[in-house]
Scaffold this motif. Structure first.
Motif, PDB file in Angstrom:
ATOM      1  N   PRO B 547      44.580 -11.619   7.166  1.00 48.80           N
ATOM      2  CA  PRO B 547      43.555 -12.674   7.224  1.00 48.80           C
ATOM      3  C   PRO B 547      42.920 -12.811   8.603  1.00 48.80           C
ATOM      4  N   ASP B 548      43.638 -12.405   9.624  1.00 54.00           N
ATOM      5  CA  ASP B 548      43.080 -12.562  10.965  1.00 54.00           C
ATOM      6  C   ASP B 548      42.234 -11.366  11.400  1.00 54.00           C
ATOM      7  N   ALA B 549      42.313 -10.310  10.614  1.00 57.92           N
ATOM      8  CA  ALA B 549      41.621  -9.084  11.042  1.00 57.92           C
ATOM      9  C   ALA B 549      40.113  -9.238  10.882  1.00 57.92           C
ATOM     10  N   LYS B 550      39.433  -8.442  11.634  1.00 58.71           N
ATOM     11  CA  LYS B 550      37.986  -8.449  11.540  1.00 58.71           C
ATOM     12  C   LYS B 550      37.584  -7.885  10.180  1.00 58.71           C
ATOM     13  N   ALA B 551      36.589  -8.519   9.557  1.00 62.73           N
ATOM     14  CA  ALA B 551      36.199  -8.071   8.221  1.00 62.73           C
ATOM     15  C   ALA B 551      35.651  -6.654   8.291  1.00 62.73           C
ATOM     16  N   ALA B 552      35.991  -5.894   7.282  1.00 63.38           N
ATOM     17  CA  ALA B 552      35.526  -4.505   7.263  1.00 63.38           C
ATOM     18  C   ALA B 552      34.014  -4.468   7.081  1.00 63.38           C
ATOM     19  N   PHE B 553      33.428  -3.418   7.570  1.00 62.21           N
ATOM     20  CA  PHE B 553      31.979  -3.316   7.510  1.00 62.21           C
ATOM     21  C   PHE B 553      31.515  -3.090   6.071  1.00 62.21           C
ATOM     22  N   GLN B 554      30.586  -3.926   5.610  1.00 60.87           N
ATOM     23  CA  GLN B 554      30.056  -3.765   4.255  1.00 60.87           C
ATOM     24  C   GLN B 554      28.578  -3.418   4.385  1.00 60.87           C
ATOM     25  N   PRO B 555      28.200  -2.209   4.004  1.00 63.14           N
ATOM     26  CA  PRO B 555      26.799  -1.829   4.174  1.00 63.14           C
ATOM     27  C   PRO B 555      25.881  -2.643   3.265  1.00 63.14           C
ATOM     28  N   LYS B 556      24.718  -2.944   3.769  1.00 66.90           N
ATOM     29  CA  LYS B 556      23.752  -3.741   3.015  1.00 66.90           C
ATOM     30  C   LYS B 556      23.186  -2.913   1.864  1.00 66.90           C
ATOM     31  N   ALA B 557      22.857  -3.632   0.803  1.00 63.22           N
ATOM     32  CA  ALA B 557      22.246  -2.917  -0.320  1.00 63.22           C
ATOM     33  C   ALA B 557      20.788  -2.629   0.024  1.00 63.22           C
ATOM     34  N   LYS B 558      20.365  -1.424  -0.249  1.00 55.16           N
ATOM     35  CA  LYS B 558      18.987  -1.060   0.046  1.00 55.16           C
ATOM     36  C   LYS B 558      18.325  -0.553  -1.219  1.00 55.16           C
ATOM     37  N   GLN B 559      17.024  -0.543  -1.209  1.00 54.27           N
ATOM     38  CA  GLN B 559      16.310  -0.163  -2.432  1.00 54.27           C
ATOM     39  C   GLN B 559      15.853   1.286  -2.373  1.00 54.27           C
ATOM     40  N   LYS B 560      15.204   1.654  -3.409  1.00 53.68           N
ATOM     41  CA  LYS B 560      14.601   2.980  -3.524  1.00 53.68           C
ATOM     42  C   LYS B 560      15.636   4.092  -3.366  1.00 53.68           C
ATOM     43  N   GLY B 561      16.753   3.897  -4.037  1.00 53.70           N
ATOM     44  CA  GLY B 561      17.719   4.987  -4.105  1.00 53.70           C
ATOM     45  C   GLY B 561      18.464   5.264  -2.815  1.00 53.70           C
ATOM     46  N   ARG B 562      18.256   4.398  -1.813  1.00 54.70           N
ATOM     47  CA  ARG B 562      18.971   4.648  -0.556  1.00 54.70           C
ATOM     48  C   ARG B 562      20.352   4.003  -0.553  1.00 54.70           C
ATOM     49  N   SER B 563      20.653   3.316  -1.640  1.00 60.68           N
ATOM     50  CA  SER B 563      21.945   2.669  -1.726  1.00 60.68           C
ATOM     51  C   SER B 563      22.890   3.457  -2.618  1.00 60.68           C
ATOM     52  N   SER B 564      22.677   4.754  -2.659  1.00 58.99           N
ATOM     53  CA  SER B 564      23.567   5.566  -3.484  1.00 58.99           C
ATOM     54  C   SER B 564      24.952   5.598  -2.857  1.00 58.99           C
ATOM     55  N   THR B 565      25.914   5.969  -3.642  1.00 59.34           N
ATOM     56  CA  THR B 565      27.300   5.949  -3.174  1.00 59.34           C
ATOM     57  C   THR B 565      27.484   6.810  -1.940  1.00 59.34           C
ATOM     58  N   ALA B 566      26.850   7.965  -2.000  1.00 53.53           N
ATOM     59  CA  ALA B 566      27.008   8.892  -0.874  1.00 53.53           C
ATOM     60  C   ALA B 566      26.458   8.281   0.406  1.00 53.53           C
ATOM     61  N   SER B 567      25.304   7.673   0.297  1.00 53.93           N
ATOM     62  CA  SER B 567      24.709   7.134   1.521  1.00 53.93           C
ATOM     63  C   SER B 567      25.503   5.934   2.022  1.00 53.93           C
ATOM     64  N   LEU B 568      26.065   5.182   1.058  1.00 49.64           N
ATOM     65  CA  LEU B 568      26.916   4.057   1.475  1.00 49.64           C
ATOM     66  C   LEU B 568      28.103   4.550   2.284  1.00 49.64           C
ATOM     67  N   VAL B 569      28.736   5.582   1.763  1.00 53.40           N
ATOM     68  CA  VAL B 569      29.894   6.148   2.460  1.00 53.40           C
ATOM     69  C   VAL B 569      29.475   6.645   3.842  1.00 53.40           C
ATOM     70  N   LYS B 570      28.322   7.264   3.863  1.00 52.47           N
ATOM     71  CA  LYS B 570      27.828   7.791   5.134  1.00 52.47           C
ATOM     72  C   LYS B 570      27.654   6.661   6.147  1.00 52.47           C
ATOM     73  N   ARG B 571      27.025   5.607   5.648  1.00 53.07           N
ATOM     74  CA  ARG B 571      26.783   4.489   6.576  1.00 53.07           C
ATOM     75  C   ARG B 571      28.086   3.852   7.051  1.00 53.07           C
ATOM     76  N   LYS B 572      29.024   3.787   6.126  1.00 52.79           N
ATOM     77  CA  LYS B 572      30.331   3.218   6.507  1.00 52.79           C
ATOM     78  C   LYS B 572      30.974   4.062   7.594  1.00 52.79           C
ATOM     79  N   LYS B 573      30.907   5.339   7.399  1.00 52.96           N
ATOM     80  CA  LYS B 573      31.557   6.257   8.335  1.00 52.96           C
ATOM     81  C   LYS B 573      30.983   6.120   9.735  1.00 52.96           C
TER      82      LYS B 573
END
Lengths: 787, 616
Positions: B547-573
């Protein structure tokens, strides 16, 4: 009437529908053809109903046209769901209601002027008409949904209330941070002023007072400033502070000078050199002569007086020489004295008198007295090495003899320590040195022996001298024999050690490395000592310490590596050398040596001690290092091996799971923090967590703190009265909230806090003034109104 | 505590006009006519007369911090610069402002350890820390001011220029001092009952003597009044006065089969208890704040007996043979035991193993003593060495010297003087100051006794050293050995019966639990980090997340197909190892800088040739 109204309704709905969904009509166009027939049928059915309504149709054909148009439109826009709406009147009918006016029917907006046209006829309404005409037709926005309006109102109300309440914020914050709150809260009472302040403008009024003041005036007592009388003031003024300071400084200076002079005189007086005094005397005489000459020139009369004085002094000198043996009488007597008893006596008398006369009346020197006392009391003074030496020389070292025996068989010695002679005392320190299991280089040993022997033998000791020296010689020879034997033994034992390779070897190596570095040092030190010619035995024995038996072979083997090894080691871990730690040098100063006259039972223990000291001391370091290593190993977190033998491969005697598998299933222990005693070779520190004490400690960090160090800071300062003064203790332990007994605690009032009482915030006020709304809310409002 | 901000604080209080006061009361000496004129107008509204406040200098109020060590500040404002109010008498406060407190003294009482740097703290935390520090400062200033009350100064002994104080004899000292002090030097000739052990009570008022051959005596040594004297008909090994009430001694007969137990007597010499669980006792130590009696036995056990409830707290096996050398550290109540293998082990009842083991000597340890501040430990061993160790974490010897015949007994005085008993001689060493170890170069005093030393103790609050020896007991004068000022509430030598009773109750109420004994007595003011972390771990396990840890990074949802799983993973990385990458980058930069420095530092000689590689 009913069917007609129904159709109307239908058309109306169609019309509305068409208006709303024009886009949909396009899609529905293909249905139109089918539906057209149906609509015509309806028209036909309507026709008979129309006849009574013809009265209204006389208004014109335009109406009919419009109707047909509407119908067409409606039909063309048929499709989708049809929604029934409440009946609305769209045109002027007979049943015009007074409540509703709709402009739907005309398709135009209702204009005020249209309504007013009818009122033209009435002249009485002209004024009203004018007025109404003046009114600008301004369309009002459609009022918001109730829900939205309520929400906005709520938000605005919140912000307003928050603003109103925010004036309490500083008060609340202050109360929260306050060290103590005391209820009921009241204003501070004005401090009670001292009487003197209260009566600044006070004058004498009563007769009694006047009398008193008269008396005071008469006696010149101060009225306004009763602290000092005029006399006192005068006395204060007599000498100012600066003057006093100067005076004091002068006095101090003279005192200091005097003391310097005294000290110098004392020092000079103590100088024993005859030459120095001769020089001094001569110098003084010269100076006096010069002065006299000067005086002769300057003031002849004074010079004459001085001359007289000198003459007197000379006479006195002559007079005092009377009793010396240099006179004529004395010389003659001296010849006779050899044969005549009386003359001899007379001569002696005269000499005695002379001695008596010439004797200086002086205090007996302190040092002499001291010495006397010392000898009386039995304390041998620290500075004279004479006594030490005497003791050394006189006491035949009994331990040497014994140790010689003991070298033949150690067990024997241990079994019957009673055989040992009781007097170990005399040369204790010497014996102590020799009796150790010495395995250091023979050369070193011998050298030290020689050193010791030489001063002893050189010392003139009267009749005993010869004996002593012979004794010493014996000692030396014996000790040599002993040493050689010991050396051999050591060699053998060490060789055995080497052959029995074990865990011990590793330890030895480490120690050897340390020792190898030490040995040359020791040699050097002894050289230095020799040069200095110091006689301190303790120091020497100290420096030699307890050398560990050194294996010759190993020494040679390791020698080429040793230097490198040592240096590397030193670099690697800057451990403090244990050996050095334990063999510290100490200043060579003898103390008052205790006389060793021992009780019977103590003798035994002492012998035991000596034996222990001789033989036990050596392995202490190795044992300790071993123990330390064991504890370190025991406290290390261990790896967890989860390999299952026989899982996926053969198992049995002499078969081990493969290295790969073991590596795969080995869970490594987490790296532990370095031990506190890592760099302290002589210490083993327990690193276990003290659970019992931990129960008393805090193990949760309270709210505003995020790190335990922060919280620790706040609890480090003790608050008990053991550590604080009474006042500080009271202040530190003051309760957070205090109440006055029997008083009502009223709620906080704005007036008390320092605010004007404001009328309760009305929401009606809010509606009127939009200015106070926040930007966001204003935006919302705009958006909603635009819809 | 006032809570609300006052509106008119800055405004100086106005002095009211005396005329503005209400109607004056008529006095008996005044005529009737005069008051007629006075009540002319209606009574004024502002009738309440405010009394002027006492003058307060601004320096006091405005600057609560760093109050000490400064001269009273001159008032800053022009209004304050006016002369302080003159009183009717015309007297002025000659020392305006708070009493000054010397900064060095105050520093002595500052107990917050500020050596470590704190992690960045939030404002709320910071205010808390500041208040804590302000409190500390105030308390320390008060304590420093209270130092004034310690009026007594320690005694001293100085030789004339060049004279060695060690040569000054007891007789000389006795001649020089006043009668009362001279009476404190005495000899008790008790040759019959063998060497004596002795112990002073904590107030320094009473003395307990125990002869080897069974002689036990307790006396008020200042008045020389004997309280009790008995012969227990057994060998007495050690004696310890626990309260002024009780005398404790471990005794045992010479016959090994005979019972050797611990006996407790009251001050009348009546045997109260016999504790059979403590047998073959060789040494006793009493820990006054814990009410523990530590006994070292021949069987190698160190036993702690709680004398307030009469229970044995723990019996620890030292596993080092016979224990005959024991001392306590007055600072942290840790017991030091000397062993025959040259080590000194430090014990606490809370731990089964020693807290520390120090290798001190090559031979067996003969005596151990710890000074009153718990900083220095003196040991002497069979190797005839006398060493002084630093106990503040390093445990290294500070100084050492070889004595002609090693010291058999050691003791520290309250002010850090060290005494060593060697045969029938005692040597006393003194340090240059109070907080410094005694320098072993030159003895401060020496004295020869009529018998062999068997017990040594400095008397608390008196410049007296008690030496028990085979010929009885000697009370020596050692100027400057004891603390001149005593705490009247803690150890009052002059306390009455009632006061003593009061003290007893208070001391019992403030008894420190035995398990709190550890090397650092201030450990109680520390957070138990081990448990803290353990609990945190458990909590994380229980909740399934930190509970004290910093929240993990959650990528924002984007439109026009840029929110695909692969790109999400990429952004997280991209964000995942940002911190780690920053660290690495910093270290790399540091390395590069170093390399550059090295490069610049390298002497640029002749042009490098290809053949240089063969140069060895």
């Amino acid at each position: 009437m009913e069917p007609k109204s129904d159709t109307r309704r239908f058309f109306k709905s169609l019309h509305a529908f068409g208006e709303r969904k024009q886009a949909a009509t396009v899609d529905m166009a293909r249905n139109v053809a089918g539906l057209l027939a149906l609509s015509q049928q309806e028209e036909l059915m309507d026709l008979p109903n129309h006849s009574p309504l013809s009265t209204s149709e006389d208004e014109g054909d335009s109406d009919g046209e419009r109707k047909s148009q509407k119908l067409l439109e409606a039909v063309s826009s048929l499709g989708g769901k049809s929604r029934w709406k409440l009946a609305e009147r769209s045109e002027a009918t007979l049943g015009v209601s007074e409540f509703n006016v709709t402009s739907d029917g005309s398709g135009e907006k209702l204009v005020l002027s249209d309504l007013l046209e009818s009122s033209t006829a009435l002249s009485s309404l002209a004024a009203v008409r004018k007025q109404l005409l003046r009114v600008k037709s301004k369309t009002l926005a459609i009022p918001l949904d109730k829900k939205e309006a309520d929400q906005i109102l709520r938000e605005a109300a919140f912000s307003k209330t928050a603003q109103v309440l925010s004036k309490w914020d500083p008060v609340v914050l202050k109360n929260r941070q306050a060290e103590q709150l005391f209820f009921p809260m009241e204003k501070e009472l004005p401090a009670v002023a001292p009487v003197e302040h209260a009566f600044t403008g006070w004058k004498t009024r009563t007769p009694l007072e006047q009398e008193v003041f008269n008396l005071l005036h008469k006696n010149k007592q101060p009225v306004t400033d009763p602290l000092l009388t005029p006399v006192e003031k005068a006395s204060l003024k007599a000498m100012s502070l600066e003057e006093v300071k100067i005076h004091r400084a002068e006095l101090q200076k003279t005192r200091a000078l005097q003391s310097y002079y005294e000290a110098r005189a004392r020092r000079e007086k103590k100088i024993k050199s005859k030459k120095y005094h001769k020089f001094m005397k001569k110098g003084k005489a010269k100076k006096a002569f010069k002065e006299f000459e000067q005086l002769c020139k300057d003031d002849p009369s004074a010079a004459l007086q001085e001359l007289g004085k000198m003459e007197e002094a000379r006479v006195l000198e002559r007079m005092s020489l009377k009793h010396q043996g240099s006179g004529k009488w004395a010389k003659s007597k001296a010849i006779m004295a050899r044969y005549d008893l009386e003359t001899r006596q007379a001569m002696q008398e005269q000499l005695a008198k002379k001695r008596e006369l010439t004797q200086k009346l002086q205090v007996v020197s302190e040092s002499e007295e001291e010495e006397e006392k010392c000898t009386e009391e039995g304390i041998i003074s620290a500075s004279d090495g004479m006594n030490d030496l005497q003791m050394n020389a006189a006491g035949v070292n009994p331990w040497m003899l014994r140790s010689c025996n003991s070298s033949a068989g150690r067990g024997e010695l241990k079994t019957d320590p009673e055989q040992l002679p009781q007097q170990v005392a005399g040369g204790f320190s010497v014996g102590e040195e020799d009796e150790r299991p010495v395995a250091e280089e023979l050369v070193l040993k011998e050298r030290s022996f020689q050193e010791r022997v030489e001063p002893n033998s050189a010392k003139p000791m009267g009749g005993q001298e010869a004996e002593v020296s012979s004794d010493c010689q014996e000692e030396v020879s014996e000790s040599r024999v002993l040493l050689q034997k010991l050396h051999k033994e050591n060699d053998q034992s060490e060789q055995q050690n080497v052959s029995s390779v074990g865990t011990v070897l590793q330890i030895q190596r480490e120690e050897l490395a340390q020792e190898e570095s030490l040995v040359p040092q020791r040699l050097e030190r002894t050289h230095v000592l020799e040069e200095q010619g110091e006689l301190g035995k303790e120091g020497r024995c100290q420096k030699k310490g307890h050398p560990r038996p050194m294996l010759k072979g190993e020494w040679k083997k390791r020698n080429p590596h040793s230097v490198l090894d040592v240096s590397r080691r030193e670099k690697k871990d800057q451990m403090i050398d244990l050996q050095k730690l334990l063999t510290t040098r100490s200043p060579v100063k003898s103390l008052a040596v205790p006389t060793v006259v021992e009780l019977k039972d103590e003798v035994e223990t002492d012998h035991k001690q000596i034996i222990k000291e001789a033989f036990a001391g050596d392995d202490v370091i190795r044992e300790f290092l071993k123990e330390k290593r064991e504890t370190v190993e025991a406290n290390k977190p261990k790896d967890l091996d989860l390999t299952l033998p026989g899982w996926g491969e053969w198992v049995g005697m002499g078969l081990k799971p493969s290295a790969k598998k073991r590596r795969r299933f080995l869970i490594k222990a987490p790296e532990s923090s370095p031990r506190k005693d890592k760099n302290l070779p002589n210490v083993i520190l327990n690193e276990k967590h003290n659970i019992l004490a931990a129960a008393h400690q805090v193990h949760a960090i309270p709210h505003p703190f995020t790190h335990h160090q922060q919280f620790e800071r706040t609890i480090q300062n003790p608050i008990g009265y053991t550590w604080n003064t009474q006042r500080a203790f009271q202040k530190l332990t003051v309760p957070k909230v205090g109440t006055k007994l029997g008083h009502i605690i009223k709620p906080l009032k704005a007036e008390n806090v320092g605010y004007r009482s404001s009328s309760r915030s009305d929401l009606s006020v809010l509606q009127s003034s939009r200015k106070r709304l926040s930007k966001k809310q204003q935006k919302q409002l705009k958006a909603s109104s635009a819809d | 505590m006032e809570t609300a901000p006052k509106p008119g604080r800055g405004v100086p209080p106005k002095k009211d006009n005396p005329q503005a006061k209400k109607k004056k009361p008529r006095r008996y000496w005044e005529e009737e006519a005069t008051p007629v004129a006075a009540p002319a107008g209606p009574p004024r509204k502002k009738a309440r007369a405010r009394e002027p406040r006492p003058p307060r200098s601004k320096g006091v109020r405005g600057a609560p911090k760093s109050r000490f060590g400064r001269k009273p500040q001159a008032p800053k404002n022009a209004s304050d610069r006016k002369k302080p109010r003159r009183t009717l008498s015309g007297a002025q406060d000659p020392f305006p402002g708070p009493a000054p407190a010397p900064a060095e003294v105050a520093r002595k009482f500052c107990r917050i350890d500020k050596s470590k740097k704190l992690p960045r703290s939030k404002p709320k935390t910071r205010t808390k820390l500041e208040t804590a520090e302000a409190q500390e400062e105030e308390a320390s200033v008060r304590a420093a001011r209270a130092e004034l009350l310690l009026a007594e100064e320690p005694g001293f002994l100085e030789g004339e220029d060049g004279e060695d104080t060690a040569k000054i004899l007891q007789t000389d000292i006795v001649e020089a001092v006043d009668i009362a002090s001279a009476a404190k030097h005495f000899d008790l000739n008790l040759r019959q009952f063998g060497p004596y052990r002795l112990n002073y009570s904590r107030t320094g008022r009473h003395l307990a003597l125990g002869g080897r051959r069974g002689h036990v005596a307790a006396l008020d040594w200042v008045t020389k009044k004997l309280m009790c004297e008995i012969n227990v008909m057994e060998a007495v090994r050690d004696i310890q006065s626990v309260f002024p009430l009780l005398a404790v001694d471990g005794r045992g007969s010479a016959d090994p089969n005979w019972n050797r137990w611990l006996y407790i007597y009251d001050n009348q010499g009546i045997e109260l208890h016999c504790i059979r669980r403590c047998d073959r006792v060789t040494r006793l130590e009493f820990l006054p704040f814990h009410f523990l009696l530590a006994t070292a036995s021949e069987t190698g056990f160190l036993t702690y007996l709680d004398v307030s409830v009469g229970k044995i707290v723990t019996a620890l096996n030292a596993r080092a043979g016979r224990l005959s050398v024991m001392a306590q550290n007055p600072y942290n109540a840790v017991v030091h035991l000397g062993h025959s293998n040259g080590t000194v082990s430090l014990w606490s009842p809370a731990m089964k193993e020693p807290l520390a083991k120090i290798l001190c000597h090559r031979g067996a340890v003969r005596a151990v003593a710890v000074d009153s501040t718990g900083t220095y430990m003196a040991t002497s061993g069979l190797d005839h060495q006398l060493k002084i160790f630093d106990l503040r974490g390093t445990f290294q010897p500070l100084s050492a010297r070889t004595l002609p015949q090693g010291a058999g007994h050691l003791a520290f005085s309250q002010r850090g003087l060290l005494v060593a008993g060697m045969g029938d001689v005692v040597n006393i060493w003194a340090g240059p100051g109070k907080a410094s170890p005694p320098s072993l170069e030159q003895p401060y005093l020496t004295h020869r006794l009529s018998g062999h030393v068997h017990g040594l103790q400095f008397c608390p609050f008196e410049d007296v050293l008690g030496v028990g020896h085979s010929g009885g007991m000697t009370s020596m004068l050692v100027p400057g050995s004891a603390e001149p000022n005593f705490d009247g509430l803690e150890n009052n030598p002059y306390r009455s019966r009632k006061q003593r009773q009061e003290w007893e109750v208070k001391a019992l109420l403030e008894k420190v639990p035995a398990e709190l004994i550890c090397l650092d007595p201030r450990a109680l003011a520390e957070v138990d980090v081990v448990t803290l972390e353990q609990q945190k771990k458990e909590r994380i396990e229980r909740l399934g997340y930190d509970p004290d840890a910093k929240a993990a990074f959650q990528p924002k949802a984007k439109q026009k197909g840029r929110s695909s799983t692969a790109s999400l993973v990429k952004r997280k990385k991209k964000v995942m190892d940002q911190e780690h990458r920053d660290k690495v980058r910093q270290s790399l930069e540091g390395q590069q800088q170093q390399r550059q420095k090295q490069k610049t530092a390298k002497p640029t000689g002749a042009r490098p040739s290809a053949l240089d590689r063969f140069v060895r």
